[in-house]
Design a protein around this motif. Structure first.
Motif, PDB file in Angstrom:
ATOM      1  N   PRO A 189      15.075  30.464 -28.013  1.00 56.45           N
ATOM      2  CA  PRO A 189      14.845  30.177 -26.599  1.00 56.45           C
ATOM      3  C   PRO A 189      15.740  29.069 -26.045  1.00 56.45           C
ATOM      4  O   PRO A 189      15.868  28.934 -24.827  1.00 56.45           O
ATOM      5  CB  PRO A 189      13.372  29.771 -26.540  1.00 56.45           C
ATOM      6  N   GLY A 190      16.346  28.289 -26.898  1.00 56.41           N
ATOM      7  CA  GLY A 190      17.204  27.207 -26.427  1.00 56.41           C
ATOM      8  C   GLY A 190      16.399  26.012 -25.939  1.00 56.41           C
ATOM      9  O   GLY A 190      15.196  25.895 -26.189  1.00 56.41           O
ATOM     10  N   ALA A 191      17.052  25.129 -25.223  1.00 57.31           N
ATOM     11  CA  ALA A 191      16.422  23.883 -24.776  1.00 57.31           C
ATOM     12  C   ALA A 191      15.567  24.072 -23.522  1.00 57.31           C
ATOM     13  O   ALA A 191      14.616  23.326 -23.302  1.00 57.31           O
ATOM     14  CB  ALA A 191      17.497  22.840 -24.511  1.00 57.31           C
ATOM     15  N   ARG A 192      15.893  25.064 -22.705  1.00 55.47           N
ATOM     16  CA  ARG A 192      15.174  25.286 -21.443  1.00 55.47           C
ATOM     17  C   ARG A 192      14.126  26.380 -21.620  1.00 55.47           C
ATOM     18  O   ARG A 192      14.217  27.467 -21.030  1.00 55.47           O
ATOM     19  CB  ARG A 192      16.166  25.631 -20.348  1.00 55.47           C
ATOM     20  N   VAL A 250      10.924  31.456 -20.367  1.00 55.62           N
ATOM     21  CA  VAL A 250       9.594  32.043 -20.192  1.00 55.62           C
ATOM     22  C   VAL A 250       9.507  32.742 -18.832  1.00 55.62           C
ATOM     23  O   VAL A 250       8.972  33.856 -18.736  1.00 55.62           O
ATOM     24  CB  VAL A 250       8.489  30.967 -20.333  1.00 55.62           C
ATOM     25  N   GLN A 251      10.034  32.126 -17.802  1.00 55.12           N
ATOM     26  CA  GLN A 251      10.014  32.734 -16.466  1.00 55.12           C
ATOM     27  C   GLN A 251      10.819  34.035 -16.435  1.00 55.12           C
ATOM     28  O   GLN A 251      10.400  35.012 -15.806  1.00 55.12           O
ATOM     29  CB  GLN A 251      10.544  31.757 -15.416  1.00 55.12           C
ATOM     30  N   SER A 271       1.820  38.080 -18.448  1.00 54.45           N
ATOM     31  CA  SER A 271       1.319  36.847 -17.844  1.00 54.45           C
ATOM     32  C   SER A 271       2.165  35.671 -18.326  1.00 54.45           C
ATOM     33  O   SER A 271       2.928  35.783 -19.294  1.00 54.45           O
ATOM     34  CB  SER A 271      -0.141  36.624 -18.237  1.00 54.45           C
ATOM     35  N   LEU A 272       2.009  34.546 -17.658  1.00 55.35           N
ATOM     36  CA  LEU A 272       2.747  33.356 -18.040  1.00 55.35           C
ATOM     37  C   LEU A 272       2.414  32.951 -19.472  1.00 55.35           C
ATOM     38  O   LEU A 272       3.296  32.620 -20.265  1.00 55.35           O
ATOM     39  CB  LEU A 272       2.433  32.205 -17.066  1.00 55.35           C
ATOM     40  N   TRP A 273       1.147  33.009 -19.832  1.00 49.54           N
ATOM     41  CA  TRP A 273       0.719  32.626 -21.180  1.00 49.54           C
ATOM     42  C   TRP A 273       1.307  33.569 -22.236  1.00 49.54           C
ATOM     43  O   TRP A 273       1.842  33.119 -23.243  1.00 49.54           O
ATOM     44  CB  TRP A 273      -0.815  32.626 -21.259  1.00 49.54           C
ATOM     45  N   HIS A 274       1.214  34.880 -22.006  1.00 48.89           N
ATOM     46  CA  HIS A 274       1.755  35.843 -22.967  1.00 48.89           C
ATOM     47  C   HIS A 274       3.273  35.730 -23.078  1.00 48.89           C
ATOM     48  O   HIS A 274       3.836  35.892 -24.161  1.00 48.89           O
ATOM     49  CB  HIS A 274       1.358  37.270 -22.599  1.00 48.89           C
ATOM     50  N   THR A 282       7.971  31.646 -27.852  1.00 52.12           N
ATOM     51  CA  THR A 282       7.855  30.673 -28.943  1.00 52.12           C
ATOM     52  C   THR A 282       7.785  31.320 -30.320  1.00 52.12           C
ATOM     53  O   THR A 282       7.909  30.634 -31.321  1.00 52.12           O
ATOM     54  CB  THR A 282       6.621  29.771 -28.750  1.00 52.12           C
ATOM     55  N   ARG A 283       7.604  32.635 -30.366  1.00 51.40           N
ATOM     56  CA  ARG A 283       7.560  33.342 -31.657  1.00 51.40           C
ATOM     57  C   ARG A 283       8.843  34.128 -31.885  1.00 51.40           C
ATOM     58  O   ARG A 283       8.828  35.327 -32.106  1.00 51.40           O
ATOM     59  CB  ARG A 283       6.358  34.273 -31.698  1.00 51.40           C
TER      60      ARG A 283
END
Length: 91
Positions: A22-25, A30-31, A40-43, A49-50
């Protein structure tokens, strides 16, 4: 009458979009994942992160390339890969 065999050629091989880092940002990535997948934002955050993770599966090459570019623009390491099917050894 003999057996006839037909060889099908598919010009549009499905592709997967693979997120490897994912890098630093992370929040920017995620967006982008949320926009691409509709999750969803959570999913989306869990998916990011995985890593390594398949963000999109079995999409056309143009869509996969555009999605990988959008993820890279957000700071992630991503790539569009041609999907390996069960009969990929024939090619």
């Amino acid at each position: 009458m003999g057996d006839e065999y037909v060889w099908l050629v598919c010009d549009d091989t499905p592709h997967d979009v693979l997120l490897t880092d994912p890098g630093a940002r992370v929040l920017d990535v995620v967006q982008v994942v949320r926009r691409l997948t509709g999750l969803s934002l959570w999913h989306s955050k869990v998916l990011v992160t995985r890593t390594p993770a398949v963000v999109l599966a079995r999409v056309p090459e143009e869509d996969a390339t555009a999605a990988a570019s959008a993820l890279r623009a957000a700071g992630a390491v991503a790539e569009a890969r041609e999907q390996q099917g069960p009969d990929s050894h024939w090619s």
